[in-house]
Design a protein around this motif. Structure first.
Motif, PDB file in Angstrom:
ATOM      1  N   THR A  58       7.176  14.061  37.947  1.00  0.00           N
ATOM      2  CA  THR A  58       5.768  14.440  38.544  1.00  0.00           C
ATOM      3  C   THR A  58       4.850  14.476  37.330  1.00  0.00           C
ATOM      4  O   THR A  58       3.570  14.144  37.426  1.00  0.00           O
ATOM      5  CB  THR A  58       6.098  15.615  39.316  1.00  0.00           C
ATOM      6  N   THR A  74      14.451   8.595  29.931  1.00  0.00           N
ATOM      7  CA  THR A  74      15.811   8.153  29.715  1.00  0.00           C
ATOM      8  C   THR A  74      16.604   7.897  30.911  1.00  0.00           C
ATOM      9  O   THR A  74      17.341   6.786  31.060  1.00  0.00           O
ATOM     10  CB  THR A  74      16.557   8.933  28.479  1.00  0.00           C
ATOM     11  N   ARG A  79      18.967   3.804  34.467  1.00  0.00           N
ATOM     12  CA  ARG A  79      18.923   3.221  35.661  1.00  0.00           C
ATOM     13  C   ARG A  79      18.661   1.579  35.751  1.00  0.00           C
ATOM     14  O   ARG A  79      19.333   0.733  36.573  1.00  0.00           O
ATOM     15  CB  ARG A  79      18.041   3.738  36.954  1.00  0.00           C
ATOM     16  N   GLU A 100      27.139  13.794  34.431  1.00  0.00           N
ATOM     17  CA  GLU A 100      27.511  14.098  33.003  1.00  0.00           C
ATOM     18  C   GLU A 100      26.367  13.427  32.348  1.00  0.00           C
ATOM     19  O   GLU A 100      25.560  12.322  32.589  1.00  0.00           O
ATOM     20  CB  GLU A 100      28.909  13.530  32.735  1.00  0.00           C
ATOM     21  N   ARG A 132      19.069  15.959  25.628  1.00  0.00           N
ATOM     22  CA  ARG A 132      19.866  17.131  26.485  1.00  0.00           C
ATOM     23  C   ARG A 132      20.958  17.524  25.897  1.00  0.00           C
ATOM     24  O   ARG A 132      21.582  18.323  26.496  1.00  0.00           O
ATOM     25  CB  ARG A 132      20.457  16.028  27.496  1.00  0.00           C
ATOM     26  N   GLN A 136      21.572  15.289  20.310  1.00  0.00           N
ATOM     27  CA  GLN A 136      20.383  14.051  20.485  1.00  0.00           C
ATOM     28  C   GLN A 136      19.298  14.205  19.709  1.00  0.00           C
ATOM     29  O   GLN A 136      18.571  13.330  19.313  1.00  0.00           O
ATOM     30  CB  GLN A 136      20.376  13.967  21.947  1.00  0.00           C
ATOM     31  N   ARG A 167      14.350  15.394  48.026  1.00  0.00           N
ATOM     32  CA  ARG A 167      13.697  14.305  47.596  1.00  0.00           C
ATOM     33  C   ARG A 167      14.981  13.268  47.882  1.00  0.00           C
ATOM     34  O   ARG A 167      14.761  12.082  48.130  1.00  0.00           O
ATOM     35  CB  ARG A 167      13.890  14.200  45.983  1.00  0.00           C
ATOM     36  N   ARG A 184      24.959  18.034  38.021  1.00  0.00           N
ATOM     37  CA  ARG A 184      23.904  18.088  36.811  1.00  0.00           C
ATOM     38  C   ARG A 184      23.136  19.262  36.536  1.00  0.00           C
ATOM     39  O   ARG A 184      22.926  19.338  35.239  1.00  0.00           O
ATOM     40  CB  ARG A 184      22.818  17.286  37.699  1.00  0.00           C
TER      41      ARG A 184
HETATM   42  P1  AP5 Z   1      10.681  15.063  39.627  1.00  0.00           P
HETATM   43  O1  AP5 Z   1       9.226  14.952  39.072  1.00  0.00           O
HETATM   44  O2  AP5 Z   1      11.316  13.833  39.840  1.00  0.00           O
HETATM   45  O3  AP5 Z   1      11.603  15.923  38.664  1.00  0.00           O
HETATM   46  P2  AP5 Z   1      12.451  15.614  37.585  1.00  0.00           P
HETATM   47  O4  AP5 Z   1      12.516  16.746  36.473  1.00  0.00           O
HETATM   48  O5  AP5 Z   1      11.837  14.327  36.926  1.00  0.00           O
HETATM   49  O6  AP5 Z   1      13.815  15.134  38.089  1.00  0.00           O
HETATM   50  P3  AP5 Z   1      14.838  14.026  38.011  1.00  0.00           P
HETATM   51  O7  AP5 Z   1      15.821  14.194  39.223  1.00  0.00           O
HETATM   52  O8  AP5 Z   1      14.468  12.936  37.359  1.00  0.00           O
HETATM   53  O9  AP5 Z   1      15.601  14.642  36.679  1.00  0.00           O
HETATM   54  P4  AP5 Z   1      16.982  14.397  35.898  1.00  0.00           P
HETATM   55  O10 AP5 Z   1      16.929  15.203  34.635  1.00  0.00           O
HETATM   56  O11 AP5 Z   1      18.028  15.149  36.732  1.00  0.00           O
HETATM   57  O12 AP5 Z   1      17.357  12.819  35.934  1.00  0.00           O
HETATM   58  P5  AP5 Z   1      16.962  11.880  35.107  1.00  0.00           P
HETATM   59  O13 AP5 Z   1      16.638  10.819  35.760  1.00  0.00           O
HETATM   60  O14 AP5 Z   1      16.269  12.158  34.075  1.00  0.00           O
HETATM   61  O15 AP5 Z   1      10.524  16.252  40.950  1.00  0.00           O
HETATM   62  C1  AP5 Z   1      11.776  16.286  41.576  1.00  0.00           C
HETATM   63  C2  AP5 Z   1      11.239  16.727  43.168  1.00  0.00           C
HETATM   64  O16 AP5 Z   1      10.455  17.984  43.067  1.00  0.00           O
HETATM   65  C3  AP5 Z   1      10.185  15.580  43.606  1.00  0.00           C
HETATM   66  O17 AP5 Z   1      10.712  15.535  44.925  1.00  0.00           O
HETATM   67  C4  AP5 Z   1       8.878  16.151  43.402  1.00  0.00           C
HETATM   68  O18 AP5 Z   1       7.870  15.797  44.296  1.00  0.00           O
HETATM   69  C5  AP5 Z   1       9.098  17.662  43.555  1.00  0.00           C
HETATM   70  N1  AP5 Z   1       8.387  18.625  43.027  1.00  0.00           N
HETATM   71  C6  AP5 Z   1       8.033  18.363  41.568  1.00  0.00           C
HETATM   72  N2  AP5 Z   1       7.120  19.379  41.079  1.00  0.00           N
HETATM   73  C7  AP5 Z   1       7.099  20.065  42.159  1.00  0.00           C
HETATM   74  C8  AP5 Z   1       6.301  21.562  42.187  1.00  0.00           C
HETATM   75  N3  AP5 Z   1       5.738  21.736  41.182  1.00  0.00           N
HETATM   76  N4  AP5 Z   1       6.260  22.078  43.530  1.00  0.00           N
HETATM   77  C9  AP5 Z   1       7.082  21.658  44.337  1.00  0.00           C
HETATM   78  N5  AP5 Z   1       7.922  20.384  44.489  1.00  0.00           N
HETATM   79  C10 AP5 Z   1       7.790  19.662  43.157  1.00  0.00           C
HETATM   80  O19 AP5 Z   1      18.654  11.592  34.503  1.00  0.00           O
HETATM   81  C11 AP5 Z   1      19.721  11.347  35.597  1.00  0.00           C
HETATM   82  C12 AP5 Z   1      20.878  10.983  34.877  1.00  0.00           C
HETATM   83  O20 AP5 Z   1      20.940   9.949  33.774  1.00  0.00           O
HETATM   84  C13 AP5 Z   1      21.642  12.455  34.046  1.00  0.00           C
HETATM   85  O21 AP5 Z   1      22.116  13.097  34.937  1.00  0.00           O
HETATM   86  C14 AP5 Z   1      22.507  11.585  33.126  1.00  0.00           C
HETATM   87  O22 AP5 Z   1      23.616  11.206  33.579  1.00  0.00           O
HETATM   88  C15 AP5 Z   1      21.670  10.351  32.529  1.00  0.00           C
HETATM   89  N6  AP5 Z   1      20.642  10.745  31.270  1.00  0.00           N
HETATM   90  C16 AP5 Z   1      19.416  10.914  31.366  1.00  0.00           C
HETATM   91  N7  AP5 Z   1      18.759  11.489  30.223  1.00  0.00           N
HETATM   92  C17 AP5 Z   1      19.912  11.171  29.425  1.00  0.00           C
HETATM   93  C18 AP5 Z   1      20.168  11.822  27.991  1.00  0.00           C
HETATM   94  N8  AP5 Z   1      19.199  11.905  27.249  1.00  0.00           N
HETATM   95  N9  AP5 Z   1      21.650  11.741  27.550  1.00  0.00           N
HETATM   96  C19 AP5 Z   1      22.517  11.412  28.439  1.00  0.00           C
HETATM   97  N10 AP5 Z   1      22.419  11.097  29.676  1.00  0.00           N
HETATM   98  C20 AP5 Z   1      21.383  10.975  30.000  1.00  0.00           C
END
Ligand code: AP5
Length: 229
Positions: A58, A74, A79, A100, A132, A136, A167, A184
């Motif tokens: 966001t 990432t 994805r 994970e 993470r 890394q 969400r 997570r």
């Molecule tokens: P949003 O902005 O989508 O939050 P986000 O922090 O981006 O959430 P993600 O689910 O994308 O984070 P993640 O780290 O779990 O997933 P990622 O894709 O990176 O907001 C969430 C919700 O809250 C929305 O509905 C929004 O509208 C609302 N919201 C936002 N701000 C708000 C506020 N202030 N007040 C109220 N509501 C609000 O990773 C997915 C997977 O990929 C990981 O689990 C892992 O398996 C893998 N992966 C990713 N990166 C790595 C890495 N570096 N190393 C290894 N594996 C990795």
């Protein structure tokens, strides 16, 4: 005067231009900085960190709109790889559904490729969701360039869970379900403090329980001076 030492290799930091005779690859080594593929004095690299649902994506959207930085998430890169249907993609899907971390060679390769492809045009990079785990961060700085600043969005597990469950109805993400959200969060909690502890001077914490606009106000206080430089 105390001799400066590289953090990873413990060798003295070489202040002269490249090549560094020790090949120390330390982010603090001037010779290493000079040969890094990104000149971070002109194109800052900002890591955007926080738990799942803390608002990284966001806030990154708002940052792109104001500062024109290149956003690389990432999670999005992974994805996209999953969608490609490659053999590697099948293995990624099951890791991500278990909440994970994907092996770092894969993540770092995807990230490095994306950064280098945009290095010429970019005004700066927002690296969303990386690092993470401690290793890394070290690997990124060795392979790409030293990080300029780290923004960390801090919120309670309850808030994160509520946001992700909210969400889930519309995201279409395989990992937005109660069971995977718990996993997570556990992965995040197990690694987060060790990651943050590595960068006391560059870390900026923001209370992510506030409204989206108030949080962005805090983000701008960090990024405005960075861009002005
Ligand atoms: P949003 O902005 O989508 O939050 P986000 O922090 O981006 O959430 P993600 O689910 O994308 O984070 P993640 O780290 O779990 O997933 P990622 O894709 O990176 O907001 C969430 C919700 O809250 C929305 O509905 C929004 O509208 C609302 N919201 C936002 N701000 C708000 C506020 N202030 N007040 C109220 N509501 C609000 O990773 C997915 C997977 O990929 C990981 O689990 C892992 O398996 C893998 N992966 C990713 N990166 C790595 C890495 N570096 N190393 C290894 N594996 C990795």
């Amino acid at each position: 005067m105390d001799e400066k030492k590289c953090r990873p290799c413990e060798e003295p930091v070489i202040e002269k231009a490249p090549p560094c005779p020790l090949q120390c690859m330390s982010p603090k080594c001037k010779a290493y900085q000079a040969k890094a593929p990104i000149d971070t004095s002109k194109k800052p690299i900002v890591w955007v960190l926080g738990g799942p649902g803390s608002g990284k994506g966001t806030q990154c959207e708002k940052i792109i709109a104001k500062y024109g930085f290149t956003h690389l998430s990432t999670g999005d890169l992974l994805r996209a790889e999953v969608k490609s249907g490659s053999d590697r993609a099948k293995c990624l899907t099951s890791i991500m559904e278990r909440g994970e971390l994907v092996p770092n060679e894969i993540v770092l390769d995807l990230l490095k490729e994306a950064i280098l492809a945009r290095a010429d045009q970019s005004k700066g990079f927002l690296i969303d969701g990386y690092p993470r785990e401690k290793s890394q961060g070290i690997a990124f700085e060795q392979a790409i360039a030293p990080v300029t600043a780290i923004i960390y969005f801090e919120a309670s597990s309850e808030t994160l869970t509520q946001r992700l469950l909210g969400r889930a109805a519309s995201s279409g993400r395989a990992d937005d379900n109660e069971e995977t959200i718990k996993l997570r969060l556990k992965t995040f909690i197990d690694n987060n403090e060790l990651v943050l502890a590595q960068y006391p001077d560059k870390l900026r914490r923001i209370n992510a329980e506030a409204s989206v606009d108030d949080i962005f106000g805090e983000v701008q206080k960090i990024l405005d001076p960075l861009v002005a430089n």
